[in-house]
Motif scaffolding. Structure first.
Motif, PDB file in Angstrom:
ATOM      1  N   PHE A  26     -16.661   9.790  21.512  1.00 39.70           N
ATOM      2  CA  PHE A  26     -16.525   8.863  20.393  1.00 39.70           C
ATOM      3  C   PHE A  26     -16.819   9.596  19.089  1.00 39.70           C
ATOM      4  CE2 PHE A  26     -18.128   5.757  17.337  1.00 39.70           C
ATOM      5  CZ  PHE A  26     -17.182   4.741  17.435  1.00 39.70           C
ATOM      6  N   VAL A  51     -20.408  -1.581  18.228  1.00 37.80           N
ATOM      7  CA  VAL A  51     -19.394  -0.657  18.737  1.00 37.80           C
ATOM      8  C   VAL A  51     -20.051   0.563  19.378  1.00 37.80           C
ATOM      9  CG1 VAL A  51     -17.589   0.961  18.025  1.00 37.80           C
ATOM     10  CG2 VAL A  51     -17.522  -1.407  17.239  1.00 37.80           C
ATOM     11  N   ALA A  55     -19.772   1.555  23.263  1.00 36.70           N
ATOM     12  CA  ALA A  55     -19.221   2.852  23.661  1.00 36.70           C
ATOM     13  C   ALA A  55     -20.088   3.480  24.746  1.00 36.70           C
ATOM     14  CB  ALA A  55     -19.121   3.779  22.454  1.00 36.70           C
ATOM     15  N   THR A 269     -13.459   4.507  15.947  1.00 36.23           N
ATOM     16  CA  THR A 269     -13.014   3.199  15.496  1.00 36.23           C
ATOM     17  C   THR A 269     -14.219   2.348  15.163  1.00 36.23           C
ATOM     18  OG1 THR A 269     -11.720   1.229  16.091  1.00 36.23           O
ATOM     19  CG2 THR A 269     -12.987   2.267  17.849  1.00 36.23           C
ATOM     20  N   LEU A 275     -11.773   0.220  20.560  1.00 37.81           N
ATOM     21  CA  LEU A 275     -12.662   1.041  21.380  1.00 37.81           C
ATOM     22  C   LEU A 275     -12.289   0.924  22.848  1.00 37.81           C
ATOM     23  CD1 LEU A 275     -15.291   2.724  21.852  1.00 37.81           C
ATOM     24  CD2 LEU A 275     -16.486   0.517  22.001  1.00 37.81           C
ATOM     25  N   ASN A 278      -9.103   2.797  23.541  1.00 35.85           N
ATOM     26  CA  ASN A 278      -9.295   4.248  23.519  1.00 35.85           C
ATOM     27  C   ASN A 278      -9.939   4.739  24.815  1.00 35.85           C
ATOM     28  OD1 ASN A 278      -8.251   4.311  20.933  1.00 35.85           O
ATOM     29  ND2 ASN A 278     -10.234   4.438  19.923  1.00 35.85           N
TER      30      ASN A 278
END
Length: 302
Positions: A26, A51, A55, A269, A275, A278
């Protein structure tokens, strides 16, 4: 935080020195503002923290950041600290030095003797006593020059215990060789994606020969760079995306990851839905024919 689901592990792992990371990581650049380095439109703080935590729940254990990732009221390093400290034992945080920004946002480039201050700034913001990986980010004006004095200064900070591993960013094959003669290098961060030049590919291939991690940035944005993806996508990218029922961003990430097992991804992002997409791109497998079609795309069509 919720238990991890290991979506990030779908693409496998690689080693940064003695540190094992999932190949899908990330990038923190887009956490601070709707546009990177924007001074007027900061992202919602709680959303950015969410976020980051999500992640990690999805298996991310490789974060890319920098002290110069900040907007008017947001700092990527401080968001990481707030969201994730105390840090998971397997989390690897990589940062960058040489460029910097003053409080007004104006850019400046450090002299070798100023790199220690930049390293210490990252340590303070992240709340760490050492940095896992520090990449020397080479300025555009030095793309053909020596980086030995700056890299040597970083090597001294590694010897002093402030840094665990060293990497390079935005370098040529010649600069990689120069740095490796000074101290071990564990990764290279260069712009790379569909439409990349032969010169860019040469660095990727050299990293593969040396078993070094190659960490492309702008893999999704392409020629749009910090501003994000350009309006419209090449016909080839759109066609492959339609065939798989995925987004063009996922195709770009999948193509990049399939360049070699040593290639990592650090898509960034501030959007939870993006996220998840991705992370899922790590499980997307493109056929040999699709890979060849995308590889033939010229930069102007990427």
């Amino acid at each position: 935080m919720s238990p991890r689901t290991n979506t990030s592990a779908a693409a496998g792992t690689w080693r940064l020195g003695d540190l094992t990371v999932n190949r899908v990581g990330f990038g923190a650049m887009r956490l601070t503002g709707t546009e990177p380095f924007d001074r007027g439109v900061p992202r919602d703080r709680d959303r950015s923290i969410g976020v980051l935590r999500r992640a990690v729940e999805l298996g991310v254990n490789h974060l890319d950041t920098a002290a110069y990732y900040f907007s008017a009221t947001r700092s990527a390093n401080e968001l990481i600290n707030r969201a994730l400290a105390p840090y998971p034992e397997d989390l690897v945080i990589a940062t960058k030095v040489w460029p910097s920004r003053d409080p007004s946002g104006a850019w400046w480039w450090a002299a070798p003797e100023q790199l220690r201050g930049q390293v210490e700034e990252n340590l303070r913001q992240l709340g760490r006593d050492h940095l896992d990986v520090v990449n020397l980010r080479v300025p555009p004006s030095r793309r053909t020059g020596s980086i030995g004095e700056h890299f040597g200064a970083l090597a001294a900070l590694r010897d002093a215990g402030l840094i665990r591993h060293l990497g390079l960013s935005h370098v040529t094959s010649e600069q990689l060789a120069e740095a490796r003669a000074i101290a071990p290098v564990v990764c290279v961060q260069n712009p790379y994606g569909i439409g990349a030049s032969h010169e860019d590919r040469a660095v990727l291939e050299r990293c593969g020969e040396l078993a070094l991690a190659f960490v492309p940035f702008f893999a999704i944005a392409g020629p749009g760079r910090e501003a994000g993806p350009v309006a419209g996508e090449g016909d080839a990218v759109r066609a492959v995306a339609r065939a798989h029922g995925v987004s063009v961003a996922q195709v770009r990430l999948a193509w990049t990851l399939q360049q070699g097992p040593h290639v990592l991804a650090i898509p960034g992002t501030g959007d939870p839905d993006h996220l998840a997409q991705n992370m899922a791109a790590g499980a997307l497998r493109l056929s040999d024919a699709e890979m060849a079609r995308l590889t033939s795309v010229r930069s102007a069509d990427a």
